[in-house]
Design an enzyme around this catalytic site. Structure first.
Site, PDB file in Angstrom:
ATOM      1  N   SER A   1      11.195 -38.792  29.642  1.00  0.00           N
ATOM      2  CA  SER A   1      10.635 -40.138  29.827  1.00  0.00           C
ATOM      3  C   SER A   1      11.401 -40.887  30.908  1.00  0.00           C
ATOM      4  O   SER A   1      10.805 -41.576  31.737  1.00  0.00           O
ATOM      5  CB  SER A   1      10.704 -40.937  28.519  1.00  0.00           C
ATOM      6  OG  SER A   1      10.001 -40.266  27.507  1.00  0.00           O
TER       7      SER A   1
ATOM      8  N   HIS B   1      14.824 -30.309  25.745  1.00  0.00           N
ATOM      9  CA  HIS B   1      14.497 -29.960  24.356  1.00  0.00           C
ATOM     10  C   HIS B   1      13.151 -29.251  24.216  1.00  0.00           C
ATOM     11  O   HIS B   1      12.788 -28.800  23.128  1.00  0.00           O
ATOM     12  CB  HIS B   1      14.575 -31.187  23.438  1.00  0.00           C
ATOM     13  CG  HIS B   1      13.466 -32.185  23.560  1.00  0.00           C
ATOM     14  ND1 HIS B   1      12.443 -32.251  22.637  1.00  0.00           N
ATOM     15  CD2 HIS B   1      13.223 -33.165  24.449  1.00  0.00           C
ATOM     16  CE1 HIS B   1      11.622 -33.246  22.973  1.00  0.00           C
ATOM     17  NE2 HIS B   1      12.080 -33.818  24.068  1.00  0.00           N
TER      18      HIS B   1
ATOM     19  N   THR C   1      28.659 -42.060  33.145  1.00  0.00           N
ATOM     20  CA  THR C   1      29.423 -40.824  32.921  1.00  0.00           C
ATOM     21  C   THR C   1      28.495 -39.734  32.391  1.00  0.00           C
ATOM     22  O   THR C   1      27.727 -39.961  31.452  1.00  0.00           O
ATOM     23  CB  THR C   1      30.581 -41.091  31.934  1.00  0.00           C
ATOM     24  OG1 THR C   1      31.379 -42.132  32.509  1.00  0.00           O
ATOM     25  CG2 THR C   1      31.421 -39.858  31.701  1.00  0.00           C
TER      26      THR C   1
ATOM     27  N   CYS D   1      -0.252 -40.469  15.226  1.00  0.00           N
ATOM     28  CA  CYS D   1       0.445 -40.976  14.040  1.00  0.00           C
ATOM     29  C   CYS D   1       1.834 -41.478  14.381  1.00  0.00           C
ATOM     30  O   CYS D   1       2.382 -42.327  13.710  1.00  0.00           O
ATOM     31  CB  CYS D   1       0.535 -39.897  12.977  1.00  0.00           C
ATOM     32  SG  CYS D   1       1.141 -38.348  13.617  1.00  0.00           S
TER      33      CYS D   1
HETATM   34  N1  PLP Z   1       6.015 -35.775  29.269  1.00  0.00           N
HETATM   35  C1  PLP Z   1       5.425 -34.853  28.506  1.00  0.00           C
HETATM   36  C2  PLP Z   1       4.251 -34.103  29.024  1.00  0.00           C
HETATM   37  C3  PLP Z   1       5.902 -34.605  27.216  1.00  0.00           C
HETATM   38  O1  PLP Z   1       5.300 -33.710  26.438  1.00  0.00           O
HETATM   39  C4  PLP Z   1       7.011 -35.349  26.753  1.00  0.00           C
HETATM   40  C5  PLP Z   1       7.517 -35.168  25.379  1.00  0.00           C
HETATM   41  O2  PLP Z   1       6.774 -34.942  24.448  1.00  0.00           O
HETATM   42  C6  PLP Z   1       7.615 -36.272  27.629  1.00  0.00           C
HETATM   43  C7  PLP Z   1       7.088 -36.460  28.876  1.00  0.00           C
HETATM   44  C8  PLP Z   1       8.803 -37.069  27.200  1.00  0.00           C
HETATM   45  O3  PLP Z   1       9.959 -36.259  27.177  1.00  0.00           O
HETATM   46  P1  PLP Z   1      11.243 -36.755  26.365  1.00  0.00           P
HETATM   47  O4  PLP Z   1      10.950 -36.548  24.935  1.00  0.00           O
HETATM   48  O5  PLP Z   1      12.361 -35.879  26.845  1.00  0.00           O
HETATM   49  O6  PLP Z   1      11.457 -38.175  26.741  1.00  0.00           O
END
Ligand code: PLP
Length: 394
Positions: A73, A203, A239, A326
């Protein structure tokens, strides 16, 4: 026999053992600040730069084009907001994206609209792919940025990224792609695919949560995201999260090595799930059957409620996700499923199962044993199901 089957790898993945082992020293004895000059600090710096090299190699980029962030994000926010801000003084205040992006992109674009930018949200074709013709038509002389995701997080459809990159290059528009679902799942080469900026998140490929990266093509003049110290070439101060960045490096290297063999195995499991589940009457596959992520299954079952389906699957030890938002506390149907033309009821009755290399043939057989009777049970209890069948008879 009851099992535990994790089939929600698009939501997050399990940290792999080599990733975990590589992180431990940087959470314990190797705690030095990567900016410190003594040996302990230099160890951290070396590990950080090794992770940057691994990330660059996995994407076909140069090390100095990789910037570590806290998540996908953040990478999306940085790419889109900074590209928009950098182009605004040149009179370019128009952005093109799609209606089915992740909220990290959609809400960022909406924030920019409130600041006077104009955004075009391209519709998606019924197979879940963006039309190149529509994209060409949408780009204007004042377009600053095109942001189109590499692969969709719900329906797994893979977009024609090299072609989109070429169009943007020809029209001199910055091209950002949210590749959070694609990295580690399909081969990516930012140079060959004409990508200017790319977001990723550890992740999603067996790395830790809370660490991501943004690729910024060298030569692209993008404002800093966090001002402060000189970390990340002064563009993203703070950092560095050494242990997590080391984890990201190992995870991306593992995820991108032998990707073809890994995908052959995962897509065989995916295709078995899809073909068997489609034998249940009144079901449909959402998204293109071919141009989709190797591990993505997204199916709508008419006459049932996705949330109930998830709860019943959970009681059998199966983790999946549904087509309702949800997470936001509402039961709005997914904007992705609506974007490909699903009616509200069909979107509500949708199930996403997302596989990784940790899944096995036994997992698939277990899902196929448990899921059809649950669908039948829910349909038997559903007033909508009765209506659907009556309509069919008439
Ligand atoms: N963009 C997409 C296509 C995603 O599937 C996700 C997470 O589900 C994100 C962005 C956001 O990633 P993060 O959870 O590392 O902020």
């Amino acid at each position: 026999m009851e099992r535990f089957v994790y089939a929600d790898n698009a939501a997050t993945t399990r940290i792999s053992e080599p990733v975990f082992q590589a992180m431990i020293p940087f959470l314990t004895e190797k705690y030095g600040n990567a900016s410190s000059l003594y040996g302990l600090g230099r160890d951290s710096r070396r590990a950080l730069e090794a992770a940057r090299e691994k990330t660059a190699k996995a994407l076909g980029a140069e090390s100095r084009e990789i910037y570590f962030t806290s998540c996908g994000s953040e990478s999306d926010n940085w790419a889109i907001k900074s590209a928009a801000l950098s182009m605004a003084p040149k009179g370019k205040k128009h952005i093109v994206t799609t209606v089915f992006e992740h909220h990290a992109v959609l809400h960022t674009c909406q924030a920019l609209e409130r600041q006077g930018f104009e955004v075009d949200y391209l519709p998606i074709e019924p197979n879940g792919i963006v039309s190149l013709e529509r994209l060409c038509k949408a780009i204007r002389p004042d377009t600053a940025l095109v942001s189109i995701m590499y692969a969709n997080n719900e329906i797994g459809t893979i977009q024609p990224i090299p072609e989109i990159g070429q169009i943007c290059k020809d029209k001199d528009v910055i091209f950002h792609t949210d590749a959070v679902q694609a990295v580690g799942a399909i081969p990516i080469h930012v140079k060959e695919q004409n990508i200017d900026m790319l977001s990723l998140s550890a992740h999603k490929f067996h790395g830790p949560k809370g660490v991501g990266a943004l690729y910024i093509r060298k030569g692209l003049s993008i404002p800093n995201f966090i001002d402060g110290g000189g970390q990340e070439r002064g563009r993203r101060a703070g950092t560095e999260n050494n242990a997590y960045i080391v984890g990201l490096g190992v995870a991306i290297e593992l995820a991108c090595s032998a990707i073809e063999e890994k995908n052959a195995r995962i897509s065989t499991m995916r295709d078995k799930l899809i073909s068997e589940l489609l034998k249940i009457p009144y079901t449909r596959l959402n998204g293109d059957p071919i141009k989709r992520l190797p591990g993505n299954v997204n199916i709508s079952f008419e006459g049932i409620e996705g949330e109930s389906l998830l709860l019943m699957l959970d009681s059998k030890g199966i983790c999946g996700s549904s087509g309702s938002a949800c997470t936001s506390g509402s039961l709005d149907p997914s904007h992705v499923l609506l974007s490909i033309g699903l009616k509200h009821e069909a979107a509500h009755g949708s199930l996403r199962l997302s596989l990784s290399d940790l899944n096995t043939e036994e997992d698939i057989n277990y899902i196929l044993e448990q899921l059809p009777p649950i669908v039948q049970k829910l349909r038997n209890m559903s007033p909508i199901w009765e209506k659907i069948q009556k309509e069919e008879r008439n």
